[in-house]
Design an enzyme around this catalytic site. Structure first.
Site, short mmCIF file in Angstrom:
data_model
loop_
_atom_site.label_atom_id
_atom_site.label_comp_id
_atom_site.label_asym_id
_atom_site.label_seq_id
_atom_site.Cartn_x
_atom_site.Cartn_y
_atom_site.Cartn_z
N HIS A 44 0.83 -1.20 0.00
CA HIS A 44 0.00 0.00 0.00
C HIS A 44 0.87 1.26 0.00
CE1 HIS A 44 0.98 -0.58 4.22
NE2 HIS A 44 0.61 0.66 4.46
N THR A 47 2.13 4.47 -4.35
CA THR A 47 3.15 4.48 -5.40
C THR A 47 4.37 3.66 -5.03
OG1 THR A 47 3.92 6.57 -4.43
CG2 THR A 47 2.53 6.73 -6.39
N ARG A 48 5.05 3.15 -6.08
CA ARG A 48 6.34 2.48 -5.94
C ARG A 48 7.24 2.88 -7.09
NH1 ARG A 48 4.22 1.57 -1.83
NH2 ARG A 48 4.12 -0.34 -0.60
N LYS A 262 6.41 12.53 -1.21
CA LYS A 262 6.41 11.34 -0.36
C LYS A 262 7.85 10.87 -0.18
CE LYS A 262 5.07 6.43 -0.67
NZ LYS A 262 4.43 5.45 -1.57
N HIS A 266 14.76 3.46 3.51
CA HIS A 266 14.76 2.06 3.10
C HIS A 266 15.44 1.16 4.14
CE1 HIS A 266 14.95 -1.44 0.50
NE2 HIS A 266 16.25 -1.51 0.69
N CYS A 311 4.23 0.31 7.07
CA CYS A 311 4.09 -0.92 6.30
C CYS A 311 5.10 -1.92 6.82
CB CYS A 311 4.28 -0.67 4.80
SG CYS A 311 5.97 -0.29 4.30
N LYS A 344 8.24 -3.61 -7.68
CA LYS A 344 8.46 -3.32 -9.11
C LYS A 344 8.60 -4.59 -9.93
CE LYS A 344 12.25 -1.11 -7.88
NZ LYS A 344 12.53 -1.65 -6.53
#
Length: 376
Positions: A44, A47-48, A262, A266, A311, A344
Site C-alpha cells: 500500500h 506508489t512504488r 512522499k 529504506h 508498512c 516493481k
C-alpha cells in the site's frame, strides 16, 4: 472444494500469479487474510519506484526489464494508467557501490542514464541540494507505478479468467500428501493439485507448516507525505529519487496529483511480529525526525509533514528474494523475502510463479533467488 492451484496471499505477487495461472487455464483460488489491496502488508501507499539500472546488482536487470514489459501489457489489457514516467534520480557518493552498480548496470545493458555533477543536478531540479562529492544518475525512462491500482488491475483480469478470490480468509492448516494439497481455514477446507505461498510477512509461519524454516524477518517501516511547492515538485517536472547518504538510504516521489512529496527510509526498521498491533506512524520519535533531517539536508524546500503511514518489509539475510519451489514438494511454489524492493518486480514474479507451477521452467533465470543459498 477442488482447484488446480491455491494461492495463499493475494497481494502484489499473489494477485499477479493468480492472473497468470488463471490465464494458463488453471482453476485458481486465492486466499487472503485481509481484503486486498489493503494496508496490512507491503503493497500500500499509492506508489512504488521502478528503475532498471539497478543499484542492488546488475543481475536483477533482465528480471526488471521483463517486469516492465509485463506492466506495459497490463496497462494495455486493462486500459488503466499504471505507470507515471517521472524518471528516477539516484544520488550518492560517486565512489559508492550504490552509484557504481547503477552506472555499470546501465553500461552492460545499454540503458539510458545521465550522470550529472551536483551543479548540473541542482540546475535541473532546484529543489535538490547535494554535497560536492556526490553525483546524480538520472534514468529518464523509469518512473513510478501505482501499486494498489496495479493489484486491482490484476484482480480484475484474474476474475475475468475465472479465478476465485476469498478475502478475510485466514489459513489455519496446510497438509500435503501424495502431491495433493489440503488447506483448512476456520470454517472451510479446500483441495488442490498445487500451492503458491505469497503471503508477505506471514510466509515464514505458513512455510513452517510444511517443515521449511527460511530466514525471513518482518520489520516495521514508515513513509510520509510533506507539503511541497507544486511548481517545483510536481510529477511532470520532478523525478522519483533514491539517496544513499551517511545517515541511511532514502527514497521518495514527486507530488502526484497534488498529494505532496512522499519520502521514506529504506534501511533500518524495528523487528516485529506481523500478528501483533504495529505502532502507528509517529508513535516512535524517529519516524518523523529521521525524515525531516533528510529533507532539511537534501530537499530543503519541502514544507510541513502532512501525514505518515506504516508498512512491513520481510527481509532475507542478503536482501535477495526467494522465488523457488519447496525443496520437498515440487508442486509448491514460494515467493517471499522481498526486502523492501520487490514490488516493481511483482508482474514478473507472478509470471515466474505460474511458470514454476505449470511447466517448472522460467524464461528469465531466477536461480539467484533459490532456497538452496541458505543451506549451502
Amino acid at each position: 472444494m477442488n482447484y488446480d492451484v491455491i494461492i495463499i496471499g493475494a497481494g502484489s505477487m499473489g494477485m499477479a500469479a493468480g492472473y497468470y495461472l488463471s490465464k494458463s487455464g488453471k482453476k485458481t483460488l486465492l486466499l487472503d487474510s485481509f481484503h486486498p489491496p489493503h494496508n496490512k502488508g507491503s503493497h500500500h501507499g499509492e506508489t512504488r519506484i521502478i528503475r532498471y539500472a539497478y543499484a542492488e546488482g546488475e543481475e536483477y536487470v533482465p528480471f526488471i526489464l521483463k517486469a516492465q514489459e509485463l506492466w506495459n501489457e497490463l496497462e494495455r489489457d486493462t486500459g488503466k494508467p499504471l505507470f507515471i514516467p517521472t524518471g528516477v534520480l539516484s544520488v550518492g557518493n560517486k565512489e559508492s557501490n550504490f552509484i557504481q552498480n547503477t552506472i555499470s548496470s546501465s553500461t552492460i545493458y545499454s540503458l539510458p542514464l545521465e550522470v550529472m555533477n551536483p551543479v548540473e543536478v541542482q540546475n535541473r531540479w532546484s529543489g535538490i541540494t547535494m554535497p560536492n562529492d556526490f553525483i546524480g544518475c538520472f534514468e529518464p525512462s523509469s518512473g513510478v507505478l501505482k501499486c494498489e491500482e496495479s493489484i486491482k488491475a490484476y484482480q480484475m483480469l484474474a476474475e475475468m479468467n475465472g479465478a476465485t478470490i476469498l478475502s478475510n480468509c485466514r489459513v489455519k492448516e496446510i497438509h500435503i500428501q501424495e502431491e495433493k494439497v489440503t488447506i483448512k481455514t476456520i470454517d472451510k477446507t479446500f483441495h488442490s493439485d498445487s500451492l503458491v505461498i505469497a503471503a508477505g510477512a506471514w510466509s515464514g509461519h505458513l512455510l513452517s507448516m510444511m517443515d521449511l524454516d527460511l530466514p525471513l524477518t518482518p520489520v516495521r517501516k514508515t513513509f510520509a507525505w510533506f507539503d511541497a511547492i507544486e511548481k517545483i515538485y510536481n510529477s511532470n517536472d520532478f523525478p522519483a529519487f533514491a539517496f544513499e547518504t551517511s545517515q541511511g538510504l532514502y527514497y521518495g516521489f514527486p507530488s502526484v496529483d497534488g498529494a505532496g512529496l512522499k519520502v521514506g527510509r529504506h534501511d533500518g526498521g524495528e523487528r516485529i511480529n506481523p500478528d501483533e498491533v504495529m505502532k502507528q506512524f509517529g508513535e516512535i520519535v524517529e519516524d518523523r525526525g529521521d525524515l525531516i533531517q533528510f529533507l532539511n539536508q537534501y530537499l530543503p524546500g519541502i514544507g510541513q509533514l502532512k501525514y505518515g503511514k506504516t508498512c512491513m518489509y520481510t527481509l532475507t539475510p542478503d536482501d535477495k528474494f526467494v522465488i523457488d519451489v519447496h525443496p520437498k514438494y515440487s508442486n509448491v511454489a514460494i515467493a517471499a523475502g522481498f526486502s523492501g524492493h520487490g514490488f516493481k518486480f511483482s508482474s514478473a514474479v507472478g509470471q515466474a510463479l505460474s511458470n514454476l507451477i505449470v511447466s517448472g521452467k522460467n524464461e528469465i533465470d531466477i536461480s539467484q533467488f533459490s532456497i538452496d543459498r541458505f543451506y549451502n
